[in-house]
Design an enzyme around this catalytic site. Structure first.
Site, PDB file in Angstrom:
ATOM      1  N   LYS A  14       0.859  -1.210   0.000  1.00 24.98           N
ATOM      2  CA  LYS A  14       0.000   0.000   0.000  1.00 24.98           C
ATOM      3  C   LYS A  14       0.883   1.244   0.000  1.00 24.98           C
ATOM      4  O   LYS A  14       2.067   1.183   0.340  1.00 24.98           O
ATOM      5  CB  LYS A  14      -0.897   0.052   1.244  1.00 24.98           C
ATOM      6  CG  LYS A  14      -0.169   0.047   2.617  1.00 24.98           C
ATOM      7  CD  LYS A  14       0.326   1.387   3.139  1.00 24.98           C
ATOM      8  CE  LYS A  14       1.027   1.292   4.486  1.00 24.98           C
ATOM      9  NZ  LYS A  14       1.744   2.488   4.882  1.00 24.98           N
ATOM     10  N   GLY A 114       7.301   1.432   4.789  1.00 24.64           N
ATOM     11  CA  GLY A 114       6.042   2.186   4.786  1.00 24.64           C
ATOM     12  C   GLY A 114       5.097   1.665   3.720  1.00 24.64           C
ATOM     13  O   GLY A 114       4.085   2.290   3.395  1.00 24.64           O
ATOM     14  N   LEU A 115       5.424   0.482   3.152  1.00 20.90           N
ATOM     15  CA  LEU A 115       4.580  -0.113   2.110  1.00 20.90           C
ATOM     16  C   LEU A 115       3.670  -1.188   2.689  1.00 20.90           C
ATOM     17  O   LEU A 115       2.927  -1.847   1.968  1.00 20.90           O
ATOM     18  CB  LEU A 115       5.465  -0.701   0.996  1.00 20.90           C
ATOM     19  CG  LEU A 115       6.326   0.329   0.244  1.00 20.90           C
ATOM     20  CD1 LEU A 115       7.301  -0.374  -0.698  1.00 20.90           C
ATOM     21  CD2 LEU A 115       5.446   1.307  -0.550  1.00 20.90           C
ATOM     22  N   SER A 119       2.315  -6.047   7.398  1.00 16.44           N
ATOM     23  CA  SER A 119       0.879  -5.997   7.724  1.00 16.44           C
ATOM     24  C   SER A 119       0.075  -6.769   6.687  1.00 16.44           C
ATOM     25  O   SER A 119      -0.888  -7.479   7.019  1.00 16.44           O
ATOM     26  CB  SER A 119       0.395  -4.541   7.763  1.00 16.44           C
ATOM     27  OG  SER A 119       1.176  -3.794   8.661  1.00 16.44           O
ATOM     28  N   ASP A 152      -2.198  -1.170  10.505  1.00 18.10           N
ATOM     29  CA  ASP A 152      -2.402  -1.265   9.052  1.00 18.10           C
ATOM     30  C   ASP A 152      -3.044  -2.583   8.603  1.00 18.10           C
ATOM     31  O   ASP A 152      -3.438  -2.716   7.445  1.00 18.10           O
ATOM     32  CB  ASP A 152      -1.054  -1.144   8.322  1.00 18.10           C
ATOM     33  CG  ASP A 152      -0.556   0.297   8.266  1.00 18.10           C
ATOM     34  OD1 ASP A 152      -1.327   1.207   8.617  1.00 18.10           O
ATOM     35  OD2 ASP A 152       0.600   0.493   7.869  1.00 18.10           O
TER      36      ASP A 152
HETATM   37  C1  SUD Z   1       2.762   4.871   9.723  1.00 18.60           C
HETATM   38  C2  SUD Z   1       1.740   3.898   9.219  1.00 18.60           C
HETATM   39  C3  SUD Z   1       0.851   4.566   8.197  1.00 18.60           C
HETATM   40  O1  SUD Z   1       0.023   3.683   7.529  1.00 18.60           O
HETATM   41  O2  SUD Z   1       2.246   2.738   8.574  1.00 18.60           O
HETATM   42  P1  SUD Z   1       3.730   2.298   8.068  1.00 18.60           P
HETATM   43  O3  SUD Z   1       4.434   3.468   7.530  1.00 18.60           O
HETATM   44  O4  SUD Z   1       4.447   1.715   9.258  1.00 18.60           O
HETATM   45  O5  SUD Z   1       3.493   1.249   7.022  1.00 18.60           O
HETATM   46  C4  SUD Z   1       0.847   3.400  10.399  1.00 18.60           C
HETATM   47  O6  SUD Z   1       0.412   4.472  11.175  1.00 18.60           O
HETATM   48  C5  SUD Z   1       1.564   2.404  11.263  1.00 18.60           C
HETATM   49  O7  SUD Z   1       0.838   1.242  11.255  1.00 18.60           O
HETATM   50  P2  SUD Z   1       1.513  -0.176  11.631  1.00 18.60           P
HETATM   51  O8  SUD Z   1       2.788  -0.353  10.850  1.00 18.60           O
HETATM   52  O9  SUD Z   1       0.457  -1.229  11.513  1.00 18.60           O
HETATM   53  O10 SUD Z   1       1.911   0.126  13.107  1.00 18.60           O
HETATM   54  P3  SUD Z   1       1.751  -0.728  14.430  1.00 18.60           P
HETATM   55  O11 SUD Z   1       2.485  -2.011  14.238  1.00 18.60           O
HETATM   56  O12 SUD Z   1       0.331  -0.742  14.862  1.00 18.60           O
HETATM   57  O13 SUD Z   1       2.574   0.215  15.441  1.00 18.60           O
HETATM   58  C6  SUD Z   1       3.986   0.322  15.450  1.00 18.60           C
HETATM   59  C7  SUD Z   1       4.337   1.471  16.364  1.00 18.60           C
HETATM   60  O14 SUD Z   1       4.012   2.728  15.738  1.00 18.60           O
HETATM   61  C8  SUD Z   1       3.482   3.648  16.661  1.00 18.60           C
HETATM   62  N1  SUD Z   1       2.130   4.056  16.240  1.00 18.60           N
HETATM   63  C9  SUD Z   1       1.468   3.370  15.257  1.00 18.60           C
HETATM   64  C10 SUD Z   1       0.217   3.806  14.836  1.00 18.60           C
HETATM   65  C11 SUD Z   1      -0.334   4.955  15.446  1.00 18.60           C
HETATM   66  N2  SUD Z   1      -1.545   5.432  15.077  1.00 18.60           N
HETATM   67  N3  SUD Z   1       0.331   5.600  16.426  1.00 18.60           N
HETATM   68  C12 SUD Z   1       1.566   5.169  16.820  1.00 18.60           C
HETATM   69  O15 SUD Z   1       2.173   5.789  17.700  1.00 18.60           O
HETATM   70  C13 SUD Z   1       3.505   2.965  18.013  1.00 18.60           C
HETATM   71  O16 SUD Z   1       4.728   3.333  18.630  1.00 18.60           O
HETATM   72  C14 SUD Z   1       3.541   1.482  17.667  1.00 18.60           C
HETATM   73  O17 SUD Z   1       4.188   0.729  18.653  1.00 18.60           O
HETATM   74  N1  ADP Z   2       6.284 -11.039   7.157  1.00 19.99           N
HETATM   75  C1  ADP Z   2       6.990  -9.922   7.396  1.00 19.99           C
HETATM   76  N2  ADP Z   2       7.299  -9.101   6.387  1.00 19.99           N
HETATM   77  C2  ADP Z   2       7.987  -7.949   6.605  1.00 19.99           C
HETATM   78  N3  ADP Z   2       8.425  -7.560   7.821  1.00 19.99           N
HETATM   79  C3  ADP Z   2       8.144  -8.343   8.867  1.00 19.99           C
HETATM   80  C4  ADP Z   2       7.424  -9.557   8.704  1.00 19.99           C
HETATM   81  N4  ADP Z   2       7.285 -10.103   9.918  1.00 19.99           N
HETATM   82  C5  ADP Z   2       7.885  -9.296  10.790  1.00 19.99           C
HETATM   83  N5  ADP Z   2       8.423  -8.227  10.183  1.00 19.99           N
HETATM   84  C6  ADP Z   2       9.129  -7.113  10.852  1.00 19.99           C
HETATM   85  O1  ADP Z   2       8.312  -5.942  10.724  1.00 19.99           O
HETATM   86  C7  ADP Z   2       9.096  -4.811  10.347  1.00 19.99           C
HETATM   87  C8  ADP Z   2       8.220  -3.827   9.562  1.00 19.99           C
HETATM   88  O2  ADP Z   2       7.940  -4.401   8.326  1.00 19.99           O
HETATM   89  P1  ADP Z   2       6.890  -3.844   7.254  1.00 19.99           P
HETATM   90  O3  ADP Z   2       5.498  -4.114   7.680  1.00 19.99           O
HETATM   91  O4  ADP Z   2       7.245  -4.422   5.937  1.00 19.99           O
HETATM   92  O5  ADP Z   2       7.212  -2.320   7.257  1.00 19.99           O
HETATM   93  P2  ADP Z   2       6.300  -1.024   7.276  1.00 19.99           P
HETATM   94  O6  ADP Z   2       5.465  -1.065   8.540  1.00 19.99           O
HETATM   95  O7  ADP Z   2       7.287   0.082   7.280  1.00 19.99           O
HETATM   96  O8  ADP Z   2       5.477  -1.046   6.061  1.00 19.99           O
HETATM   97  C9  ADP Z   2      10.278  -5.419   9.569  1.00 19.99           C
HETATM   98  O9  ADP Z   2      11.412  -4.610   9.622  1.00 19.99           O
HETATM   99  C10 ADP Z   2      10.475  -6.767  10.230  1.00 19.99           C
HETATM  100  O10 ADP Z   2      11.403  -6.670  11.292  1.00 19.99           O
END
Ligand code: SUD
Ligand code: ADP
Length: 356
Positions: A14, A114-115, A119, A152
């Site tokens: 995403k 961040g893709l 999740s 996510d």
């Molecule tokens: C920033 C975003 C944007 O879509 O995604 P990514 O860039 O990681 O893909 C999201 O908010 C990330 O979602 P996700 O990757 O599922 O995060 P989670 O595992 O729930 O949380 C990881 C950590 O990010 C912080 N977190 C996450 C979501 C949120 N609304 N507030 C937070 O403060 C918290 O410290 C949490 O422990």
């Molecule tokens: N199946 C998986 N694919 C990718 N990362 C994973 C997986 N399981 C655990 N992880 C851990 O989750 C972290 C965040 O991964 P990812 O979801 O791909 O990144 P983001 O939240 O930035 O989109 C990785 O750096 C890795 O340590």
């Protein structure tokens, strides 16, 4: 009903077209208004169910093969979010059979980018386990498990383009997906989501301290930012005002690209500013209604995307980015979420090959 023994699940990436982070909440998360769009870039999660010795419970073995220049994923089985997903699902449905689940992930989505690769794999593992175990995939319990795994994860059960509120995990409304191309560029290093949020808090805390100092030095005087904070009830001024506007947008194509977590991620990884500026200067990158290049960090990074609609420009940008040492791919916005794929019909393929 005969359950399949092996399933393959499509597991898309995403981008966040819009990400507005607000105040830190008592649960440690932040308020967030997010609009996510699924991409054609995807992993494939293959899951096979077999027998296990008596009284062994659920044994899981998860591995990942990284393809297309994606850096190896060094994560132990029990730390893989796909393993956590199937274990949580088994708990939720009270499944206690002795069985072995082997999960093999073909990764084309770079991690910590961040893709949403992790999740998406978690959501794919939930769908795959539902198919293997004969559970109803549209059940509210599956959604609940998804939400417990990460903010996510619920998005990927649905896919397409969705606006989410709460902490970025609560369904707000669906948008009409768009058919547009994009180029995604990622440096060698990733950004941890938690670290990006920490950097965001540090900046907000520093801003709040400055405001406090300003109001302490002039009794009765308040800066505009401090008044805004007081009226909105937030400490950092990010009261999701844009989220309120975004809530009325119904077409993905009309979403103005926005990400107020990007600055924090750029402080964590300064190379991201270079990539942003480089992409914005590439011929063929889309220009928004306000005249800005359509370039944005996805979520917490470290992937940056640029909307590029003509294929020749997209491929030229991908080659040029690779020459700079970055991972780069062209892909398109998609309407699909995680989906169990039809069985491979190897015998049919063989017949077709013979016919040719
Ligand atoms: C920033 C975003 C944007 O879509 O995604 P990514 O860039 O990681 O893909 C999201 O908010 C990330 O979602 P996700 O990757 O599922 O995060 P989670 O595992 O729930 O949380 C990881 C950590 O990010 C912080 N977190 C996450 C979501 C949120 N609304 N507030 C937070 O403060 C918290 O410290 C949490 O422990
Ligand atoms: N199946 C998986 N694919 C990718 N990362 C994973 C997986 N399981 C655990 N992880 C851990 O989750 C972290 C965040 O991964 P990812 O979801 O791909 O990144 P983001 O939240 O930035 O989109 C990785 O750096 C890795 O340590």
């Amino acid at each position: 009903m005969q359950m399949p023994k092996t399933v393959r699940v499509f597991s898309p990436a995403k981008v966040n077209l819009h990400l507005e982070i607000g105040r830190r909440r008592p649960d440690g998360y932040h308020d967030a208004y997010s609009i996510m769009h699924a991409l054609t870039l995807h992993d494939i999660v293959t899951m096979s169910l077999g027998d296990a010795p008596e009284a062994s419970g659920l044994a899981v073995e998860t591995s990942a093969t990284c393809l297309g220049g994606v850096e190896a994923l060094d994560v132990a089985t029990e730390d893989n979010i796909a393993t956590k997903a199937v274990r949580a699902l088994a708990r939720e449905f009270g499944r206690a059979a002795d069985e072995k689940l082997v999960i093999a992930i073909e990764k084309r989505i770079p991690h910590a980018a961040g893709l949403g690769g992790g999740s998406s794999n978690a959501a794919a593992a939930l769908m795959g386990a539902c198919a293997l175990w004969g559970l109803p995939s549209a059940d509210a319990r599956v959604e609940r498990v998804a939400a417990s795994l990460g903010a996510d994860v619920p998005f990927f059960l649905r896919g397409g383009c969705v606006a989410l509120s709460g902490r970025g995990d609560a369904f707000d409304h669906e948008l009409v997906p768009m058919r547009r191309g994009l180029v995604v560029v990622r440096p060698d290093a990733g950004v941890s989501t938690a670290e990006a949020y920490r950097a965001f808090d540090e900046a907000a805390d520093a801003g709040a301290a400055k405001e406090e100092a300003a109001s302490a030095s002039g009794p009765g005087m308040q800066t505009k930012a401090a008044m805004d904070d007081a009226s909105s009830g937030t400490r950092d001024g990010s009261d999701l005002r844009l989220g309120v506007q975004a809530a009325y947008v119904t077409n993905a194509a009309d979403v103005a690209l926005f990400n107020n977590l990007a600055q924090a991620s750029e402080r964590v990884l300064p190379e991201l500013s270079e990539i942003r500026a480089w992409l914005a200067a590439q011929p063929g990158v889309g220009i928004s209604a306000t005249g800005a290049p359509e370039v944005l960090l996805s979520g917490s990074g470290s992937a940056t995307f640029a909307m590029v609609d003509d294929i020749a420009s997209a491929l030229a940008i991908v080659s040029a980015a690779k020459l700079k040492g970055w991972w780069a791919r062209s892909c398109a916005c998609s309407s699909a979420g995680v989906r169990v794929m039809p069985e491979e019909r190897s015998s049919n393929l063989g017949a077709q090959k013979r016919a040719w």
